[in-house]
Write a protein that holds these residues in place. Structure first.
Motif, PDB file in Angstrom:
ATOM      1  N   ILE A 120      -3.741  32.040  63.426  1.00 42.69           N
ATOM      2  CA  ILE A 120      -4.170  30.675  63.120  1.00 42.69           C
ATOM      3  C   ILE A 120      -2.998  29.740  63.381  1.00 42.69           C
ATOM      4  N   GLU A 121      -3.232  28.739  64.224  1.00 42.88           N
ATOM      5  CA  GLU A 121      -2.158  27.846  64.621  1.00 42.88           C
ATOM      6  C   GLU A 121      -1.953  26.683  63.656  1.00 42.88           C
ATOM      7  N   SER A 122      -3.005  26.096  63.212  1.00 43.05           N
ATOM      8  CA  SER A 122      -2.856  24.874  62.423  1.00 43.05           C
ATOM      9  C   SER A 122      -3.082  25.115  60.935  1.00 43.05           C
ATOM     10  N   GLN A 123      -2.453  24.300  60.142  1.00 45.02           N
ATOM     11  CA  GLN A 123      -2.602  24.390  58.683  1.00 45.02           C
ATOM     12  C   GLN A 123      -4.021  24.051  58.251  1.00 45.02           C
ATOM     13  N   ASP A 124      -4.643  23.083  58.920  1.00 49.64           N
ATOM     14  CA  ASP A 124      -6.017  22.706  58.564  1.00 49.64           C
ATOM     15  C   ASP A 124      -6.990  23.857  58.807  1.00 49.64           C
ATOM     16  N   LYS A 125      -6.802  24.546  59.920  1.00 49.45           N
ATOM     17  CA  LYS A 125      -7.659  25.674  60.233  1.00 49.45           C
ATOM     18  C   LYS A 125      -7.438  26.811  59.230  1.00 49.45           C
ATOM     19  N   ALA A 126      -6.198  27.041  58.852  1.00 46.02           N
ATOM     20  CA  ALA A 126      -5.898  28.076  57.867  1.00 46.02           C
ATOM     21  C   ALA A 126      -6.496  27.720  56.511  1.00 46.02           C
ATOM     22  N   LYS A 127      -6.423  26.456  56.136  1.00 48.48           N
ATOM     23  CA  LYS A 127      -6.983  26.014  54.858  1.00 48.48           C
ATOM     24  C   LYS A 127      -8.508  26.151  54.861  1.00 48.48           C
ATOM     25  N   ALA A 128      -9.148  25.797  55.964  1.00 50.90           N
ATOM     26  CA  ALA A 128     -10.602  25.925  56.065  1.00 50.90           C
ATOM     27  C   ALA A 128     -11.023  27.390  55.998  1.00 50.90           C
ATOM     28  N   TYR A 129     -10.259  28.262  56.651  1.00 49.49           N
ATOM     29  CA  TYR A 129     -10.543  29.701  56.611  1.00 49.49           C
ATOM     30  C   TYR A 129     -10.452  30.220  55.179  1.00 49.49           C
ATOM     31  N   TRP A 130      -9.398  29.864  54.485  1.00 54.02           N
ATOM     32  CA  TRP A 130      -9.200  30.329  53.109  1.00 54.02           C
ATOM     33  C   TRP A 130     -10.279  29.779  52.183  1.00 54.02           C
ATOM     34  N   GLN A 131     -10.661  28.513  52.365  1.00 55.08           N
ATOM     35  CA  GLN A 131     -11.707  27.928  51.524  1.00 55.08           C
ATOM     36  C   GLN A 131     -13.042  28.648  51.719  1.00 55.08           C
ATOM     37  N   LYS A 132     -13.369  28.989  52.976  1.00 58.28           N
ATOM     38  CA  LYS A 132     -14.609  29.729  53.216  1.00 58.28           C
ATOM     39  C   LYS A 132     -14.561  31.107  52.574  1.00 58.28           C
ATOM     40  N   ILE A 136     -20.530  44.604  48.591  1.00 54.99           N
ATOM     41  CA  ILE A 136     -19.417  45.088  49.407  1.00 54.99           C
ATOM     42  C   ILE A 136     -19.780  45.047  50.889  1.00 54.99           C
ATOM     43  N   PHE A 137     -20.951  45.590  51.236  1.00 50.08           N
ATOM     44  CA  PHE A 137     -21.364  45.599  52.639  1.00 50.08           C
ATOM     45  C   PHE A 137     -21.609  44.184  53.161  1.00 50.08           C
ATOM     46  N   PHE A 138     -22.230  43.330  52.340  1.00 45.88           N
ATOM     47  CA  PHE A 138     -22.464  41.952  52.764  1.00 45.88           C
ATOM     48  C   PHE A 138     -21.146  41.213  52.970  1.00 45.88           C
ATOM     49  N   TYR A 139     -20.178  41.415  52.077  1.00 48.35           N
ATOM     50  CA  TYR A 139     -18.877  40.756  52.203  1.00 48.35           C
ATOM     51  C   TYR A 139     -18.176  41.171  53.493  1.00 48.35           C
ATOM     52  N   ILE A 199     -16.834  35.305  59.753  1.00 43.42           N
ATOM     53  CA  ILE A 199     -15.877  34.231  59.494  1.00 43.42           C
ATOM     54  C   ILE A 199     -14.594  34.462  60.294  1.00 43.42           C
ATOM     55  N   ASP A 200     -14.139  35.700  60.378  1.00 37.56           N
ATOM     56  CA  ASP A 200     -12.950  36.010  61.182  1.00 37.56           C
ATOM     57  C   ASP A 200     -13.163  35.643  62.647  1.00 37.56           C
ATOM     58  N   ARG A 201     -14.344  35.950  63.167  1.00 35.79           N
ATOM     59  CA  ARG A 201     -14.637  35.586  64.565  1.00 35.79           C
ATOM     60  C   ARG A 201     -14.715  34.078  64.736  1.00 35.79           C
ATOM     61  N   VAL A 223     -12.735  32.066  49.918  1.00 37.47           N
ATOM     62  CA  VAL A 223     -12.798  31.928  48.458  1.00 37.47           C
ATOM     63  C   VAL A 223     -14.208  31.558  48.008  1.00 37.47           C
ATOM     64  N   ARG A 224     -14.870  30.665  48.735  1.00 38.44           N
ATOM     65  CA  ARG A 224     -16.238  30.268  48.390  1.00 38.44           C
ATOM     66  C   ARG A 224     -17.170  31.479  48.450  1.00 38.44           C
ATOM     67  N   LEU A 225     -17.012  32.304  49.467  1.00 36.88           N
ATOM     68  CA  LEU A 225     -17.827  33.509  49.592  1.00 36.88           C
ATOM     69  C   LEU A 225     -17.554  34.467  48.433  1.00 36.88           C
ATOM     70  N   MET A 226     -16.290  34.688  48.107  1.00 38.01           N
ATOM     71  CA  MET A 226     -15.945  35.598  47.007  1.00 38.01           C
ATOM     72  C   MET A 226     -16.499  35.104  45.677  1.00 38.01           C
ATOM     73  N   ILE A 227     -16.369  33.813  45.407  1.00 41.68           N
ATOM     74  CA  ILE A 227     -16.876  33.267  44.143  1.00 41.68           C
ATOM     75  C   ILE A 227     -18.385  33.410  44.064  1.00 41.68           C
ATOM     76  N   THR A 228     -19.078  33.114  45.156  1.00 38.00           N
ATOM     77  CA  THR A 228     -20.536  33.241  45.169  1.00 38.00           C
ATOM     78  C   THR A 228     -20.972  34.670  44.897  1.00 38.00           C
ATOM     79  N   LEU A 229     -20.324  35.620  45.554  1.00 42.46           N
ATOM     80  CA  LEU A 229     -20.701  37.022  45.364  1.00 42.46           C
ATOM     81  C   LEU A 229     -20.350  37.521  43.964  1.00 42.46           C
TER      82      LEU A 229
END
Length: 87
Positions: A3-15, A69-72, A79-81, A17-23
């Motif tokens: 990940i090159e930019s801080q904004d992209k890294a922050k968006a990745y982390w937010q997605k 676990i499988f869904f995550y 999300i990685d792609r 965390v949002r997925l983990m909290i939902t699950l």
């Protein structure tokens, strides 16, 4: 990580965390809610000869956790792609 930019890294982390909290909320509702809080209402029904509240307390939360676990893993691969950090 590629990940090159801080904004992209922050968006990745937010997605992530949002997925983990939902699950985790889903798992909490199934394990604590169905197995403890709503057990009296669920025990009016049966699944495989057992009261549904008992089934959720003994088996349902385990099956839900395995499905999570499988869904995550599947969703994180997407999300990685999306953020170009897959292997």
């Amino acid at each position: 990580m590629a990940i090159e930019s801080q904004d992209k890294a922050k968006a990745y982390w937010q997605k992530n965390v949002r997925l983990m909290i939902t699950l985790m909320v889903i798992w909490f509702v199934v394990s604590f809610g169905c197995g403890i809080l709503f057990v009296d209402e669920l025990n009016q029904f049966q699944l495989g000869g057992y009261k549904l509240g008992f089934w959720f307390a003994q088996q349902g939360s385990i099956y839900t956790f395995l499905a999570i676990i499988f869904f995550y893993a599947w969703k994180m691969r997407q999300i990685d792609r999306e953020f170009d950090v897959d292997e």
